[in-house]
Design an enzyme around this catalytic site. Sequence first.
Site, PDB file in Angstrom:
ATOM      1  N   HIS A 127      -6.146 -15.629   7.872  1.00  0.00           N
ATOM      2  CA  HIS A 127      -7.341 -15.508   7.018  1.00  0.00           C
ATOM      3  C   HIS A 127      -8.141 -14.263   7.401  1.00  0.00           C
ATOM      4  O   HIS A 127      -8.619 -13.537   6.539  1.00  0.00           O
ATOM      5  CB  HIS A 127      -8.214 -16.759   7.140  1.00  0.00           C
ATOM      6  CG  HIS A 127      -7.555 -17.994   6.604  1.00  0.00           C
ATOM      7  ND1 HIS A 127      -6.914 -18.024   5.391  1.00  0.00           N
ATOM      8  CD2 HIS A 127      -7.430 -19.247   7.114  1.00  0.00           C
ATOM      9  CE1 HIS A 127      -6.427 -19.238   5.171  1.00  0.00           C
ATOM     10  NE2 HIS A 127      -6.724 -19.999   6.204  1.00  0.00           N
ATOM     11  N   LEU A 142     -18.518  -2.271 -10.540  1.00  0.00           N
ATOM     12  CA  LEU A 142     -17.491  -3.330 -10.515  1.00  0.00           C
ATOM     13  C   LEU A 142     -18.187  -4.684 -10.397  1.00  0.00           C
ATOM     14  O   LEU A 142     -19.076  -4.861  -9.562  1.00  0.00           O
ATOM     15  CB  LEU A 142     -16.561  -3.130  -9.300  1.00  0.00           C
ATOM     16  CG  LEU A 142     -15.547  -4.266  -9.062  1.00  0.00           C
ATOM     17  CD1 LEU A 142     -14.447  -4.256 -10.127  1.00  0.00           C
ATOM     18  CD2 LEU A 142     -14.911  -4.156  -7.669  1.00  0.00           C
ATOM     19  N   ASP A 147      -2.876 -15.772  -1.846  1.00  0.00           N
ATOM     20  CA  ASP A 147      -2.130 -16.848  -1.177  1.00  0.00           C
ATOM     21  C   ASP A 147      -1.221 -16.268  -0.096  1.00  0.00           C
ATOM     22  O   ASP A 147      -0.731 -15.143  -0.220  1.00  0.00           O
ATOM     23  CB  ASP A 147      -1.289 -17.597  -2.230  1.00  0.00           C
ATOM     24  CG  ASP A 147      -0.837 -18.958  -1.723  1.00  0.00           C
ATOM     25  OD1 ASP A 147      -1.327 -19.408  -0.665  1.00  0.00           O
ATOM     26  OD2 ASP A 147       0.022 -19.566  -2.387  1.00  0.00           O
TER      27      ASP A 147
HETATM   28  C1  FPP Z   1      -4.705 -18.848   0.858  1.00  0.00           C
HETATM   29  O1  FPP Z   1      -3.776 -18.721   1.885  1.00  0.00           O
HETATM   30  C2  FPP Z   1      -5.991 -18.273   1.227  1.00  0.00           C
HETATM   31  C3  FPP Z   1      -7.164 -18.971   1.363  1.00  0.00           C
HETATM   32  C4  FPP Z   1      -7.289 -20.420   1.097  1.00  0.00           C
HETATM   33  C5  FPP Z   1      -8.402 -18.317   1.790  1.00  0.00           C
HETATM   34  C6  FPP Z   1      -8.622 -16.921   1.319  1.00  0.00           C
HETATM   35  C7  FPP Z   1      -9.570 -16.252   2.225  1.00  0.00           C
HETATM   36  C8  FPP Z   1      -9.532 -14.965   2.606  1.00  0.00           C
HETATM   37  C9  FPP Z   1      -8.570 -13.976   2.081  1.00  0.00           C
HETATM   38  C10 FPP Z   1     -10.463 -14.501   3.646  1.00  0.00           C
HETATM   39  C11 FPP Z   1     -11.805 -14.036   3.264  1.00  0.00           C
HETATM   40  C12 FPP Z   1     -12.154 -13.911   1.853  1.00  0.00           C
HETATM   41  C13 FPP Z   1     -13.319 -13.365   1.443  1.00  0.00           C
HETATM   42  C14 FPP Z   1     -13.634 -13.326   0.003  1.00  0.00           C
HETATM   43  C15 FPP Z   1     -14.279 -12.787   2.389  1.00  0.00           C
HETATM   44  P1  FPP Z   1      -3.150 -20.041   2.491  1.00  0.00           P
HETATM   45  O2  FPP Z   1      -3.965 -20.443   3.675  1.00  0.00           O
HETATM   46  O3  FPP Z   1      -3.056 -21.079   1.435  1.00  0.00           O
HETATM   47  O4  FPP Z   1      -1.743 -19.551   2.939  1.00  0.00           O
HETATM   48  P2  FPP Z   1      -0.397 -20.415   2.971  1.00  0.00           P
HETATM   49  O5  FPP Z   1      -0.059 -20.740   1.555  1.00  0.00           O
HETATM   50  O6  FPP Z   1       0.569 -19.487   3.584  1.00  0.00           O
HETATM   51  O7  FPP Z   1      -0.674 -21.611   3.807  1.00  0.00           O
END
Ligand code: FPP
Length: 247
Positions: free
Chosen positions: A31, A125, A14
């Site tokens: 992201h 893994l 997050d």
């Molecule tokens: C949460 O941060 C994150 C996500 C909803 C997406 C996670 C994706 C990645 C880390 C990129 C790629 C992943 C893979 C497996 C290739 P948020 O957007 O909710 O952040 P915020 O709470 O600050 O808004």
Amino acid sequence: MGRTVPRHVAIIMDGNGRWAQQRRLPRTVGHRAGVKSVRAVVEESVRQGIEALTLFAFSSENWRRPQAEIRLLMELFLQTLRSDVRQLHENGVRLRVLGDRSAFPDVLQRRIAEAEDLTANNETLQLQIAANYGGRWDITQAARRLAADCVAGCLDPNAIDENAVRARLTGADLPEPDLFVRTGGEKRLSNFLLWQSAYAELYFTHLFWPDFDEDAYRLALADFASRQRRFGLTGDQISTLAGCVGG
Ligand code: FPP
């Protein structure tokens, strides 16, 4: 009991959006930066001899985000599969995607299936990416499968116990998470691996996901190593068990 290295780590990644906003950049940049942390955590898990790592990449609730962000995330999953699967395979990583993938673009579904097939026999893994996943969805699909087995006559409703439910959850062949990490400062489970994390140690950090590097991960692992896991027993009972052969 008493293991210092968790067998299975589950992580809610997050804080990508806030990481970007702090830098006056679009959320999508966060992201993209988050992919680096994914690589760091996967590599460190291999080094530490962790058996399973489950990352929450996209929840069933994330469909409510702006279309452009959803498109970018799908594109990013696809790109990362393209760029990283071979290396994962060479390092003995088995990749699996948990969740209802039927809502994803066809090309992404195909890539996921190919990556799963390619890495199916790897044992170093077990990497699970939870995408369009929800813990309640998981328990619900297990209930549906239980009901189907009862209707088919291969399961007696009176024989349904916790093992019968567990066996029908996704990732049932893996140990349950021992360590549950959430970055980004929130202290919530957010519908992630609800059943499987019943006995997990919880670790929350204020670091945003793109800032969660190997060192931050090692701190979380060190914190886990310092916890006494009791599984309902008393501290004295645990100490006695630890003193026994094989304890
Ligand atoms: C949460 O941060 C994150 C996500 C909803 C997406 C996670 C994706 C990645 C880390 C990129 C790629 C992943 C893979 C497996 C290739 P948020 O957007 O909710 O952040 P915020 O709470 O600050 O808004």
